[in-house]
Design an enzyme around this catalytic site. Sequence first.
Site, PDB file in Angstrom:
ATOM      1  CG  ASP A  29      15.742  -4.198 -11.915  1.00 47.54           C
ATOM      2  OD1 ASP A  29      14.797  -4.919 -11.509  1.00 47.54           O
ATOM      3  OD2 ASP A  29      16.109  -3.413 -12.738  1.00 47.54           O
ATOM      4  CG  ASP A  73      12.415  -8.775  -7.979  1.00 43.27           C
ATOM      5  OD1 ASP A  73      11.399  -8.783  -7.083  1.00 43.27           O
ATOM      6  OD2 ASP A  73      12.236  -8.754  -9.267  1.00 43.27           O
ATOM      7  CD  GLU A 102      16.766  -1.361 -16.836  1.00 37.33           C
ATOM      8  OE1 GLU A 102      17.220  -2.276 -15.888  1.00 37.33           O
ATOM      9  OE2 GLU A 102      15.974  -1.392 -17.507  1.00 37.33           O
ATOM     10  CG  ASP A 117      -0.118   6.168  -0.248  1.00 38.83           C
ATOM     11  OD1 ASP A 117       0.844   6.722   0.385  1.00 38.83           O
ATOM     12  OD2 ASP A 117      -1.152   5.570   0.326  1.00 38.83           O
ATOM     13  N   GLY A 172       0.821  -1.375  -0.053  1.00 40.54           N
ATOM     14  CA  GLY A 172       0.016  -0.127   0.045  1.00 40.54           C
ATOM     15  C   GLY A 172       0.705   1.212  -0.112  1.00 40.54           C
ATOM     16  CG  ASP A 183      12.001  -0.688 -17.731  1.00 44.08           C
ATOM     17  OD1 ASP A 183      12.683  -0.867 -16.787  1.00 44.08           O
ATOM     18  OD2 ASP A 183      11.248  -1.661 -18.222  1.00 44.08           O
ATOM     19  CG  HIS A 237       8.021  -4.143 -21.612  1.00 45.18           C
ATOM     20  ND1 HIS A 237       9.391  -4.235 -21.365  1.00 45.18           N
ATOM     21  CD2 HIS A 237       7.403  -3.993 -20.455  1.00 45.18           C
ATOM     22  CE1 HIS A 237       9.603  -4.022 -20.238  1.00 45.18           C
ATOM     23  NE2 HIS A 237       8.434  -4.061 -19.612  1.00 45.18           N
ATOM     24  NE  ARG A 270      11.696  -5.155  -7.180  1.00 44.88           N
ATOM     25  CZ  ARG A 270      11.219  -5.448  -8.540  1.00 44.88           C
ATOM     26  NH1 ARG A 270      10.238  -5.818  -8.588  1.00 44.88           N
ATOM     27  NH2 ARG A 270      11.992  -5.452  -9.411  1.00 44.88           N
TER      28      ARG A 270
END
Lengths: 562, 562
Positions: free
Chosen positions: A424, A468, A357, A174, A172, A328, A247, A472
Amino acid sequence: MLKEAIYHRPKDNFAYAYDEKTLHIRLRTKKNDVESVQLIYGDPYEWADGRWQMNRSPMKKSGSDELFDYWFISIVPPHRRLRYGFELTAGDERIIYTEKGFYREAPDDDTAYYFCFPFLNKIDVFQAPEWVKDTVWYQIFPERFANGNESLNPEGTLPWGSEDPTPISFFGGDFEGIIQHIDHLVELGINGIYLTPIFKAPSNHKYDTIDYFEIDPQFGDKQTFKRLVDLCHEKGIRVMLDAVFNHCGYYFPPFQDVLKNGENSKYKDWFHIRKFPIRTKPRPNYDTFAFTELMPKLNTENPEVKQYLLDVATYWIREFDIDGWRLDVANEVDHQFWREFRQAVKAVKPDVYILGEIWHDSMPWLRGDQFDAVMNYPFTNGALRFFAKNEVRASQFANIITNVLHSYPINVNEVSFNLLGSHDTPRMLTVCEGNKQKAKLLFLFQLSFTGTPCIYYGDEIGMTGGQDPGCRKCMIWDEKQQDRNLFEHVQKLILLRKTYRSFGSHGELKFIETNDDTNHLVYTKTYGDETILFIINNSEREINVTLPFSCKGKRLTNLWTN
Amino acid sequence: MLKEAIYHRPKDNFAYAYDEKTLHIRLRTKKNDVESVQLIYGDPYEWADGRWQMNRSPMKKSGSDELFDYWFISIVPPHRRLRYGFELTAGDERIIYTEKGFYREAPDDDTAYYFCFPFLNKIDVFQAPEWVKDTVWYQIFPERFANGNESLNPEGTLPWGSEDPTPISFFGGDFEGIIQHIDHLVELGINGIYLTPIFKAPSNHKYDTIDYFEIDPQFGDKQTFKRLVDLCHEKGIRVMLDAVFNHCGYYFPPFQDVLKNGENSKYKDWFHIRKFPIRTKPRPNYDTFAFTELMPKLNTENPEVKQYLLDVATYWIREFDIDGWRLDVANEVDHQFWREFRQAVKAVKPDVYILGEIWHDSMPWLRGDQFDAVMNYPFTNGALRFFAKNEVRASQFANIITNVLHSYPINVNEVSFNLLGSHDTPRMLTVCEGNKQKAKLLFLFQLSFTGTPCIYYGDEIGMTGGQDPGCRKCMIWDEKQQDRNLFEHVQKLILLRKTYRSFGSHGELKFIETNDDTNHLVYTKTYGDETILFIINNSEREINVTLPFSCKGKRLTNLWTN
């Protein structure tokens, strides 16, 4: 002299415009093979008595890596044109190196022998925004930084920090959370935040965009985002967003339209569909990021797609005044797209920062027509191998760093995005196996290095986590659980960087001493009259280091203890 | 193995897309140092059991120059992505070469070690027009080719060929002259003409443009030019014009306006004026071509100038259907201008040819975003040194040519503009000191070489002349004064080039044998099953050469004698 080791090719990192008047020329030779190098140079049209008029200036050795020495000179050609060669000397041996090969004497009957920097055109000079050099970034993964508005929590949101994250958990985080904790950032001293994606997307990381023009509702609305940007600007903090243009997400409406209508979809050329009907198993029959069917690759050569994405890029600058775009998977998108991207975003805001990146050697994107910088993972890798993993000793570390610095022009290095970890990678303290002393040295090196450093949220308070999703975890806000001593260490380094121009990007770095027995390292950072000496002891033992210069008549200040 | 000699850096001539599916990878090693090289490669996202899935394929040695061997492989990566390294073997020694340096074993725990070709995006592929590969150019200096309409003669025009030209003489050559002599070109077999500037300008060479939208009246009018282009097209001949965009002429009205109105001129930013008032002596205080006050440099960064010149570029394509632009002093104009130039002209005519005048190493202009080719003076220089001047022996010549070929991608080489001389150099027969045998060998090598050859008007009939103005004599039309034997030699070579695909740009060149004692040279050109063997005796003596392969079971044809 070993001719096979001698290398120079104009443009890129070997001959480039540093600014609208100045050229930088570099030469590579075998390590410890050449005693001195002179640049032989002149204006191509400067002739007298049928002889080309040449000048000679000594080059200085700017560094060495494992195999090579690098030589450097800065030149201001009065008519912005230069032909040049090199005179190399070792003992009695002297050779002239030109575009056409090696000579005993410098030919003066034709300039065609020589290397050519035809003309210094201002528009071609690599120019990143001035503010970037003085920026210390802070990377925020919004879902995990702070939950400031529980009413936005997605279904199944877990209590903050109640467990280790999985690839699909939500806690959550934000915008309101960031706003509420802005003082933490101000106190630390950073002046730029980089937010991983914030646009509408189903995952917790948001790299699977559904709508590039909408904020994901779990983070807040556009008004709140605007408040966040304005607050940051008020505090002197720039804001960079993440552009996932290689993408989209599987649920991006144009891709859903193709799934539904197949070859009849008006969006069928927005992607790279190899065959209809579309299938996702065993592997997608359309191009994707990696082999992930949830991330269909966008056809950025298609003018409609290009226009759509450029509209996205300019929209968030124009409407929300953001200061940078991190791109990205930037190297899998075509160069032509990025050229047009640069034109489009700089037209709206000339000093916007464009950060790609790219994990690999990135010269082709850093020629002035595409990016301002790339994420400098070769730096990360070298620093972690030396400080965190003990995989290399001091001299090899200096070699790696010198090699990174000589892989790009100096004006590129000055704004390079130097990170110690990201969403990452495993966290830096985890790579250090929890050794805080190592982490402190890492921060010292990062924050005193040329370029623009980035701190991954929580690293400054000693958070840990592996690859990861481990890296995170939710930000720890209970001060008793934060490593305040580490926080103060980083804070102090940032303050030193802000106080002394030589400390950061304005200072020229020079390795003075490396000792593989003691594993210590001495380097200087110099700007004008100001020189800072760094002595780093990357060992478990106390050592004595003799200063590499006499202190007589010099005023010395211990910056660390004041 | 000598590590210092090993070189690879992705993109440019070392790793590039040959077409939308194929990558070419090259490696450089010390000459005769490495026995075999394998490419280690795979898709970066192809993993199994925590190990990156690698393939291995042998590379072939594609050539050698004085110091280095070059290795080559062509790869079609199924998902258009590639990570790769090299395994080099010599005797018992084996090393792995990657972006991060040298290893004993190929690491498979991370792809970050490896070189990266991130994605083969079609739009970034270097693509010159298909027709260029099969074109034999003929360069015409219009003032000196033929006077077909004496009523257009400028004041003081001299009788055709009545004397040697000076820098300021006029002989009245014009379009009508070219039209009248089109049969000469057809008979010779060329299928492209390159005209030096034809726009309104006071000099005989017209590199000092006054009006880019007007034909110089001494050559004819637009209608006549249109007739010339149409006639050429009818005969299968393409037409290329000369774009002098680096600088204008002194009498270009915007420059005259600046001379007149100084800082108040609305054209003051069209140029690079360093100081007002403008002066021309002792040297101009504005940027010029060389130090020639008559050729003020245009400020191609100024959007108005850019728009004006792009309008010129598209006007002559749109209205007259020309097929190519040769760009004068191309490397002194900014890259950004040429990128926009390419977009503009290819939008009007996608298969227009863009040829830059660059005498030096030119990789930065040949990456797909700017030019299709440059004038290949390094080729010219190597060929003249061997065949015409006897400055180098056979092996050194092969080294020079191999070096030129490996300085660029193969798709660049295929359309490279290979000349033996131009309006800017002494004529090839003069460099040969009148030795027609040498001239014949030069034509043989030029016309059998990869790329697109260009014959300078009159060279095919044995005209002579030193450095400009000597090389700009009037074309000789009296057949008795033409060397018809030389003409037939060139004609025959052009016919062979048209008949056999392996003869010209489609054939792959390989040096088989060089002998510095006899000074002979053997090379092959191969296309599919077809191989042509060239044996060149660059000496005064007859020699016997043993064929480098057994003739058993092969069908051999002597192409020269049929």
